[in-house]
Design a protein around this motif. Structure first.
Motif, PDB file in Angstrom:
ATOM      1  N   ILE A  57       0.805  -1.228   0.000  1.00 40.58           N
ATOM      2  CA  ILE A  57       0.000   0.000   0.000  1.00 40.58           C
ATOM      3  C   ILE A  57       0.840   1.280   0.000  1.00 40.58           C
ATOM      4  O   ILE A  57       0.558   2.188  -0.796  1.00 40.58           O
ATOM      5  N   PRO A  58       1.882   1.423   0.836  1.00 35.46           N
ATOM      6  CA  PRO A  58       2.627   2.701   0.826  1.00 35.46           C
ATOM      7  C   PRO A  58       3.206   3.059  -0.546  1.00 35.46           C
ATOM      8  O   PRO A  58       3.116   4.207  -0.985  1.00 35.46           O
ATOM      9  N   TRP A  59       3.786   2.080  -1.235  1.00 32.74           N
ATOM     10  CA  TRP A  59       4.353   2.356  -2.558  1.00 32.74           C
ATOM     11  C   TRP A  59       3.252   2.816  -3.503  1.00 32.74           C
ATOM     12  O   TRP A  59       3.415   3.782  -4.251  1.00 32.74           O
ATOM     13  N   ALA A  64       0.035   6.626  -6.619  1.00 30.97           N
ATOM     14  CA  ALA A  64      -1.280   7.247  -6.845  1.00 30.97           C
ATOM     15  C   ALA A  64      -1.166   8.769  -6.809  1.00 30.97           C
ATOM     16  O   ALA A  64      -1.806   9.462  -7.608  1.00 30.97           O
ATOM     17  N   ARG A  65      -0.357   9.282  -5.904  1.00 25.42           N
ATOM     18  CA  ARG A  65      -0.153  10.736  -5.837  1.00 25.42           C
ATOM     19  C   ARG A  65       0.530  11.234  -7.105  1.00 25.42           C
ATOM     20  O   ARG A  65       0.186  12.293  -7.627  1.00 25.42           O
ATOM     21  N   GLN A  66       1.489  10.469  -7.606  1.00 25.46           N
ATOM     22  CA  GLN A  66       2.122  10.827  -8.883  1.00 25.46           C
ATOM     23  C   GLN A  66       1.108  10.798 -10.019  1.00 25.46           C
ATOM     24  O   GLN A  66       1.233  11.546 -10.987  1.00 25.46           O
ATOM     25  N   ASN A  67       0.111   9.938  -9.888  1.00 29.15           N
ATOM     26  CA  ASN A  67      -0.920   9.802 -10.913  1.00 29.15           C
ATOM     27  C   ASN A  67      -2.087  10.761 -10.702  1.00 29.15           C
ATOM     28  O   ASN A  67      -3.119  10.630 -11.341  1.00 29.15           O
ATOM     29  N   GLY A  68      -1.931  11.733  -9.796  1.00 25.77           N
ATOM     30  CA  GLY A  68      -2.885  12.811  -9.669  1.00 25.77           C
ATOM     31  C   GLY A  68      -3.899  12.711  -8.550  1.00 25.77           C
ATOM     32  O   GLY A  68      -4.756  13.581  -8.420  1.00 25.77           O
ATOM     33  N   LEU A  69      -3.840  11.683  -7.728  1.00 25.08           N
ATOM     34  CA  LEU A  69      -4.788  11.579  -6.618  1.00 25.08           C
ATOM     35  C   LEU A  69      -4.316  12.435  -5.448  1.00 25.08           C
ATOM     36  O   LEU A  69      -3.138  12.445  -5.109  1.00 25.08           O
ATOM     37  N   THR A  70      -5.252  13.146  -4.851  1.00 19.98           N
ATOM     38  CA  THR A  70      -4.925  14.003  -3.715  1.00 19.98           C
ATOM     39  C   THR A  70      -5.090  13.219  -2.410  1.00 19.98           C
ATOM     40  O   THR A  70      -5.700  12.150  -2.377  1.00 19.98           O
ATOM     41  N   LEU A  81     -14.249   2.380   0.972  1.00 15.56           N
ATOM     42  CA  LEU A  81     -13.911   0.958   1.042  1.00 15.56           C
ATOM     43  C   LEU A  81     -14.300   0.311   2.368  1.00 15.56           C
ATOM     44  O   LEU A  81     -14.482  -0.907   2.430  1.00 15.56           O
ATOM     45  N   ALA A  82     -14.447   1.104   3.414  1.00 11.94           N
ATOM     46  CA  ALA A  82     -14.838   0.526   4.705  1.00 11.94           C
ATOM     47  C   ALA A  82     -16.129  -0.270   4.580  1.00 11.94           C
ATOM     48  O   ALA A  82     -16.303  -1.296   5.236  1.00 11.94           O
ATOM     49  N   PHE A  83     -17.024   0.171   3.710  1.00 12.71           N
ATOM     50  CA  PHE A  83     -18.313  -0.487   3.549  1.00 12.71           C
ATOM     51  C   PHE A  83     -18.241  -1.727   2.658  1.00 12.71           C
ATOM     52  O   PHE A  83     -19.136  -2.568   2.698  1.00 12.71           O
ATOM     53  N   TYR A  84     -17.199  -1.855   1.877  1.00 12.96           N
ATOM     54  CA  TYR A  84     -17.080  -2.981   0.956  1.00 12.96           C
ATOM     55  C   TYR A  84     -15.968  -3.947   1.346  1.00 12.96           C
ATOM     56  O   TYR A  84     -16.081  -5.148   1.117  1.00 12.96           O
ATOM     57  N   ALA A  85     -14.899  -3.426   1.907  1.00  7.64           N
ATOM     58  CA  ALA A  85     -13.760  -4.266   2.284  1.00  7.64           C
ATOM     59  C   ALA A  85     -13.680  -4.492   3.786  1.00  7.64           C
ATOM     60  O   ALA A  85     -12.914  -5.327   4.235  1.00  7.64           O
ATOM     61  N   GLY A  86     -14.440  -3.717   4.549  1.00  9.40           N
ATOM     62  CA  GLY A  86     -14.452  -3.853   6.001  1.00  9.40           C
ATOM     63  C   GLY A  86     -13.709  -2.723   6.688  1.00  9.40           C
ATOM     64  O   GLY A  86     -12.779  -2.135   6.140  1.00  9.40           O
ATOM     65  N   TRP A  87     -14.179  -2.419   7.890  1.00  2.24           N
ATOM     66  CA  TRP A  87     -13.584  -1.340   8.681  1.00  2.24           C
ATOM     67  C   TRP A  87     -12.101  -1.561   8.943  1.00  2.24           C
ATOM     68  O   TRP A  87     -11.303  -0.643   8.720  1.00  2.24           O
ATOM     69  N   PRO A  88     -11.685  -2.746   9.409  1.00  2.00           N
ATOM     70  CA  PRO A  88     -10.260  -2.930   9.697  1.00  2.00           C
ATOM     71  C   PRO A  88      -9.366  -2.706   8.475  1.00  2.00           C
ATOM     72  O   PRO A  88      -8.306  -2.086   8.580  1.00  2.00           O
ATOM     73  N   ALA A  89      -9.809  -3.156   7.320  1.00  2.00           N
ATOM     74  CA  ALA A  89      -9.013  -2.968   6.100  1.00  2.00           C
ATOM     75  C   ALA A  89      -8.887  -1.488   5.759  1.00  2.00           C
ATOM     76  O   ALA A  89      -7.797  -1.009   5.411  1.00  2.00           O
ATOM     77  N   ALA A  90      -9.997  -0.760   5.874  1.00  2.00           N
ATOM     78  CA  ALA A  90      -9.975   0.669   5.551  1.00  2.00           C
ATOM     79  C   ALA A  90      -9.128   1.455   6.539  1.00  2.00           C
ATOM     80  O   ALA A  90      -8.342   2.331   6.147  1.00  2.00           O
ATOM     81  N   VAL A  91      -9.260   1.149   7.821  1.00  2.00           N
ATOM     82  CA  VAL A  91      -8.478   1.856   8.842  1.00  2.00           C
ATOM     83  C   VAL A  91      -6.988   1.566   8.662  1.00  2.00           C
ATOM     84  O   VAL A  91      -6.148   2.458   8.784  1.00  2.00           O
ATOM     85  N   THR A  92      -6.657   0.327   8.345  1.00  2.00           N
ATOM     86  CA  THR A  92      -5.254  -0.028   8.096  1.00  2.00           C
ATOM     87  C   THR A  92      -4.707   0.774   6.925  1.00  2.00           C
ATOM     88  O   THR A  92      -3.605   1.330   6.999  1.00  2.00           O
ATOM     89  N   ALA A  93      -5.464   0.862   5.839  1.00  2.00           N
ATOM     90  CA  ALA A  93      -5.017   1.630   4.674  1.00  2.00           C
ATOM     91  C   ALA A  93      -4.885   3.109   5.018  1.00  2.00           C
ATOM     92  O   ALA A  93      -3.921   3.767   4.605  1.00  2.00           O
ATOM     93  N   GLU A  98      -0.132   8.213   6.527  1.00  2.00           N
ATOM     94  CA  GLU A  98       0.831   8.980   7.310  1.00  2.00           C
ATOM     95  C   GLU A  98       2.246   8.591   6.909  1.00  2.00           C
ATOM     96  O   GLU A  98       2.648   7.449   7.093  1.00  2.00           O
ATOM     97  N   ASP A  99       2.964   9.503   6.338  1.00  2.00           N
ATOM     98  CA  ASP A  99       4.356   9.286   5.932  1.00  2.00           C
ATOM     99  C   ASP A  99       4.529   8.115   4.983  1.00  2.00           C
ATOM    100  O   ASP A  99       5.622   7.572   4.860  1.00  2.00           O
ATOM    101  N   ASN A 100       3.442   7.687   4.326  1.00  2.00           N
ATOM    102  CA  ASN A 100       3.496   6.573   3.366  1.00  2.00           C
ATOM    103  C   ASN A 100       4.121   5.319   3.943  1.00  2.00           C
ATOM    104  O   ASN A 100       4.822   4.582   3.259  1.00  2.00           O
ATOM    105  N   VAL A 101       3.882   5.077   5.216  1.00  2.00           N
ATOM    106  CA  VAL A 101       4.403   3.869   5.866  1.00  2.00           C
ATOM    107  C   VAL A 101       3.264   3.246   6.669  1.00  2.00           C
ATOM    108  O   VAL A 101       2.575   3.939   7.423  1.00  2.00           O
ATOM    109  N   CYS A 102       3.088   1.953   6.513  1.00  2.00           N
ATOM    110  CA  CYS A 102       2.066   1.258   7.294  1.00  2.00           C
ATOM    111  C   CYS A 102       2.665   0.868   8.638  1.00  2.00           C
ATOM    112  O   CYS A 102       3.784   0.351   8.694  1.00  2.00           O
TER     113      CYS A 102
END
Length: 106
Positions: A57-59, A64-70, A81-93, A98-102
């Motif tokens: 995810i960090p990479w 994604a930022r280079q590709n224009g996502l803010t 995604l919390a509603f489709y992939a689950g709360w824990p997955a979304a919170v982890t992402a 933060e600092d592009n590090v999980c």
């Protein structure tokens, strides 16, 4: 401490996989006209989040930022995604923003 693979370490550890990643994935699939790089980044981050592939995810956030996502668009994507992939997955992402590090699991 576990070493994460990047382009250089992957090339040393698995040269053929690194070659295929560059030639097939980034020089072909990511270059196709049917989806923009921005759209591909959103799809990739959604998939990595849903599958719990935290190490990648960090990479892909940086890419994604280079590709224009803010930052706000990434936050909104992970919130959605919390509603489709689950709360824990979304919170982890979201933690990976933060600092592009999980954070490592404790």
């Amino acid at each position: 401490m576990k070493m994460l693979l990047n382009k250089e370490t992957l090339a040393r550890k698995a040269p053929k996989l690194a070659e295929l990643t560059r030639q097939v994935l980034f020089d072909d699939i990511w270059q196709r006209d049917q989806l923009s790089a921005r759209e591909r980044s959103l799809l990739t981050l959604a998939t990595l989040t849903a599958l719990g592939r935290v190490e990648q995810i960090p990479w892909h956030i940086r890419f994604a930022r280079q590709n224009g996502l803010t930052h706000d668009e990434l936050v909104e994507s992970f919130t959605h995604l919390a509603f489709y992939a689950g709360w824990p997955a979304a919170v982890t992402a979201l933690n990976c923003l933060e600092d592009n590090v999980c954070p490592s699991p404790e």
